[in-house]
Design a protein around this motif. Structure first.
Motif, PDB file in Angstrom:
ATOM      1  N   PHE A  93       8.055  16.760 -19.468  1.00 16.18           N
ATOM      2  CA  PHE A  93       8.566  16.077 -18.278  1.00 16.18           C
ATOM      3  C   PHE A  93       8.912  14.631 -18.583  1.00 16.18           C
ATOM      4  N   TRP A  94      10.127  14.283 -18.199  1.00 15.35           N
ATOM      5  CA  TRP A  94      10.609  12.901 -18.316  1.00 15.35           C
ATOM      6  C   TRP A  94      10.483  12.259 -16.938  1.00 15.35           C
ATOM      7  N   GLU A  95       9.841  11.098 -16.899  1.00 16.15           N
ATOM      8  CA  GLU A  95       9.620  10.379 -15.638  1.00 16.15           C
ATOM      9  C   GLU A  95      10.560   9.184 -15.549  1.00 16.15           C
ATOM     10  N   PHE A  96      11.172   8.998 -14.386  1.00 15.93           N
ATOM     11  CA  PHE A  96      12.083   7.864 -14.215  1.00 15.93           C
ATOM     12  C   PHE A  96      12.109   7.435 -12.757  1.00 15.93           C
ATOM     13  N   GLY A  97      12.862   6.368 -12.492  1.00 19.99           N
ATOM     14  CA  GLY A  97      12.894   5.785 -11.158  1.00 19.99           C
ATOM     15  C   GLY A  97      14.187   6.068 -10.411  1.00 19.99           C
ATOM     16  N   LYS A  98      14.353   5.348  -9.309  1.00 20.77           N
ATOM     17  CA  LYS A  98      15.431   5.617  -8.369  1.00 20.77           C
ATOM     18  C   LYS A  98      16.819   5.366  -8.961  1.00 20.77           C
ATOM     19  N   THR A  99      16.987   4.317  -9.765  1.00 21.80           N
ATOM     20  CA  THR A  99      18.310   3.979 -10.299  1.00 21.80           C
ATOM     21  C   THR A  99      18.853   5.083 -11.194  1.00 21.80           C
TER      22      THR A  99
ATOM     23  N   LEU B 148       0.795  -1.221   0.000  1.00 24.03           N
ATOM     24  CA  LEU B 148       0.000   0.000   0.000  1.00 24.03           C
ATOM     25  C   LEU B 148       0.833   1.280   0.000  1.00 24.03           C
ATOM     26  N   TYR B 149       2.058   1.203   0.491  1.00 25.93           N
ATOM     27  CA  TYR B 149       2.855   2.422   0.572  1.00 25.93           C
ATOM     28  C   TYR B 149       3.062   3.032  -0.819  1.00 25.93           C
ATOM     29  N   PRO B 150       3.023   4.353  -0.925  1.00 25.52           N
ATOM     30  CA  PRO B 150       3.220   5.000  -2.233  1.00 25.52           C
ATOM     31  C   PRO B 150       4.652   4.816  -2.719  1.00 25.52           C
ATOM     32  N   LYS B 151       4.787   4.803  -4.041  1.00 28.13           N
ATOM     33  CA  LYS B 151       6.092   4.614  -4.674  1.00 28.13           C
ATOM     34  C   LYS B 151       6.578   5.946  -5.248  1.00 28.13           C
ATOM     35  N   MET B 152       7.882   6.176  -5.112  1.00 29.13           N
ATOM     36  CA  MET B 152       8.451   7.427  -5.602  1.00 29.13           C
ATOM     37  C   MET B 152       8.764   7.360  -7.092  1.00 29.13           C
ATOM     38  N   ARG B 153       8.387   8.409  -7.804  1.00 26.08           N
ATOM     39  CA  ARG B 153       8.774   8.603  -9.193  1.00 26.08           C
ATOM     40  C   ARG B 153       9.377  10.003  -9.294  1.00 26.08           C
ATOM     41  N   ILE B 154      10.318  10.153 -10.198  1.00 24.08           N
ATOM     42  CA  ILE B 154      11.022  11.422 -10.326  1.00 24.08           C
ATOM     43  C   ILE B 154      10.732  12.011 -11.700  1.00 24.08           C
ATOM     44  N   PHE B 155      10.590  13.339 -11.735  1.00 22.84           N
ATOM     45  CA  PHE B 155      10.289  14.036 -12.977  1.00 22.84           C
ATOM     46  C   PHE B 155      11.313  15.139 -13.206  1.00 22.84           C
ATOM     47  N   ALA B 156      11.752  15.264 -14.458  1.00 24.04           N
ATOM     48  CA  ALA B 156      12.693  16.319 -14.814  1.00 24.04           C
ATOM     49  C   ALA B 156      12.199  17.018 -16.076  1.00 24.04           C
ATOM     50  N   PRO B 157      12.278  18.348 -16.121  1.00 22.52           N
ATOM     51  CA  PRO B 157      11.899  19.077 -17.333  1.00 22.52           C
ATOM     52  C   PRO B 157      12.994  18.924 -18.388  1.00 22.52           C
TER      53      PRO B 157
END
Length: 250
Positions: free
Chosen positions: A123-129, A101-110
């Motif tokens: 916006f480009w969306e990517f993950g932790k790695t 249930l915990y929310p997952k982090m996503r990162i966005f960069a212009p």
């Protein structure tokens, strides 16, 4: 007959991209194509001068494909509160459910996609790695500020299909170019790219506390098929999720 208007209405009916139309999604977001290499430039973010990256937390597959967590807005979030309560217990089933249930982090960069500068900043969306790789480069004094409008650096992004790696998902690699370059060829274009940027948090449907609570209850409610299986299975002590929701939210 206006074909553009017809496409817009079809997009609304299909309700794609979390309530946003497909045309809206393509206007505001960019996704690197699988099996190809792309070159982008991370632009300074108009809505946060300190850093171009925005960390946002989402729920995936809880009644809806994607819901933005209210914690991003410093508001009370029923799903997060419920997951936190479950995690405090010593019950293994509760803890397992809490992790789901915990929310997952996503990162966005212009970014400005090279060859598609006319489409502006998206916006480009990517993950932790990928995020860790980019932060590591930006901390390296040899690279400096890769978002600098005059002497920044482009990034080559390659998406390797899962079928080539044998992994479950595609693999994204990033390589920051050693050669410095401007964001655009002229000052007028640079100004347009810097000013015509949307606020990333406003591009997602923000559900109310009650709407998210309802989605949580739907997610936790077993289907008729599951109820039939449970009825024919050996009896064992179960977590009373309904009572836990009532205890938490009244």
């Amino acid at each position: 007959m206006n074909l553009d208007e017809i496409r817009k209405r079809m997009d609304r009916l299909q309700n794609k991209s979390n309530g946003k139309s497909t045309s809206d999604y393509k206007t505001n977001f960019w996704k690197p194509p699988s099996g190809e290499k792309s070159v982008v430039r991370i632009a300074p973010y108009k809505h946060n001068k300190d850093i171009p990256f925005t960390e946002l937390y989402f729920y995936f597959g809880i009644d809806k494909p994607r819901m933005i967590s209210l914690s991003n807005f410093d508001e009370s979030d029923p799903i997060l509160e419920f997951a936190s309560q479950l995690r405090k217990s010593n019950d293994p089933e509760n803890i397992t459910l809490a992790k789901k249930l915990y929310p997952k982090m996503r990162i966005f960069a212009p970014v400005v996609v090279r060859g598609e500068e006319d489409k502006g900043v998206r916006f480009w969306e990517f993950g932790k790695t990928v995020y860790q790789e980019l932060l590591g480069v930006m901390m390296d004094e040899d690279y400096g500020d890769i978002t600098d409008i005059a002497q920044g650096r482009d990034i080559t992004i390659e998406v390797i299909p899962a079928k080539e790696t044998g992994k479950m998902y595609d693999t994204t690699t990033v390589r920051v170019k050693p050669v410095q370059s401007p964001l655009a060829d002229n000052a007028e274009t640079i100004e347009l790219l810097l000013e015509n940027q949307k606020n990333i948090t406003e591009l997602f449907n923000k559900y109310s506390f009650d709407e998210m609570k309802e989605s949580l209850q739907k997610y936790l409610q077993p289907s008729e098929e599951q109820e039939t299986v449970e009825a024919t299975s050996p009896v064992k002590e179960k977590v009373d999720l309904d009572s836990k929701i009532d205890d938490l939210f009244g």
